[in-house]
Design a protein around this motif. Structure first.
Motif: not given
Length: 283
Positions: A21-39
């Motif tokens: 899970y990625l975000s600009t801040d831990e308290n804000e909305e998060k984007a999900f990234m499966p391993p297949s779509l990341g480094p």
């Protein structure tokens, strides 16, 4: 804030067995990234540059693979599937780009290549493509000037020349009578702005004219210095308006030209401007 359809700088803030899970801040909305779509190697705390789009459930999805164009940009894309409601085109990421049938200027067929603008529905934040480009071209707000070097992607061949993509942001034309090399649709080329048209299009020329423009600009700068005591209060931090008013050229052309003059040892670069080398020696 996470921007859908754009490249975002996000931090990995959490993970589970399915991915990250990625975000600009831990308290804000998060984007999900499966391993297949990341480094290959990711850990919590890593800062990643990712493209954000919506999955089929309208959840934010992140990928470290970038598309050929983001929302508001143009790209030359190939059709990989057609359906009764639209066509899907390859734009460089796992999820193909949909061009609904209502956004097709002419019916799109399997295997064709098209000049496409990437758009976003502001209500649903869903990303889609369109080949109906007229209103976007007419609304062009240029951040380039005549003589600027540009990146061109030739697209469709027309009666007068090749319709092309300019810096991913504008649509232009390279005319047949000014083409002296092989044109391969979809292959990037270097070029120069000939004219910014009132209808929103850009008349372009290939790099040969761009080089000539820089040579001419060097002469303009030297002539200006000679007429102003060998000095000018112009530098790489000067405003585009100040440079255009004094020299009649864009800031981009000015910076490249003074770089060439400096390498040629014809000028000195000072904090408050530029000077002719000969003037400095006489002092």
């Amino acid at each position: 804030m996470i921007e859908v359809g754009k490249i975002n700088d996000l931090k990995v803030v959490d993970e589970n067995s399915s991915g990250y899970y990625l975000s600009t801040d831990e308290n804000e909305e998060k984007a999900f990234m499966p391993p297949s779509l990341g480094p290959k190697e990711i850990k919590i705390g890593d800062e990643l540059k990712v493209f954000i789009y919506l999955d089929t459930s309208d959840c934010l999805l992140a990928t470290s693979n970038f598309p050929s164009a983001v929302v508001g940009e143009y790209a030359y894309m190939r059709v990989v599937e057609t359906t009764h409601f639209g066509a899907f085109l390859n734009w460089g990421i796992t999820k193909d780009l949909l061009i609904p049938d209502t956004e097709q200027k002419t019916p799109i067929r399997m295997g064709e290549n098209h000049l496409v603008r990437v758009c976003k529905d502001e209500r649903t934040e869903r990303i889609f493509g369109t080949t109906k480009l007229g209103k976007f071209i007419q609304a062009s707000e240029f951040d380039i000037a005549e003589g600027d070097e540009i990146e061109l992607v030739p697209a469709t061949k027309e009666e007068l020349g090749y319709r092309c993509i300019v810096n991913k942001k504008f649509v232009g034309m390279i005319y047949h009578n000014e083409i002296f090399t092989e044109i391969i649709p979809g292959k990037k080329m270097n070029g120069v702005v000939k004219k910014l048209r009132e209808d929103g299009l850009v008349d372009c020329a290939l790099q040969v004219q761009g080089i000539k423009n820089l040579v001419d600009s060097k002469d303009v700068i030297l002539d200006y210095l000679e007429k102003n005591g060998g000095k000018a209060e112009l530098h790489d931090k000067s405003t585009p308006d100040a440079i255009k008013k004094a020299l009649g050229m864009s800031k981009q052309t000015f910076k490249k030209s003074i770089g060439m003059l400096y390498k040629d040892r014809k000028i000195l670069l000072k904090k408050d401007g530029i000077e002719l080398v000969n003037t400095n020696k006489e002092e």
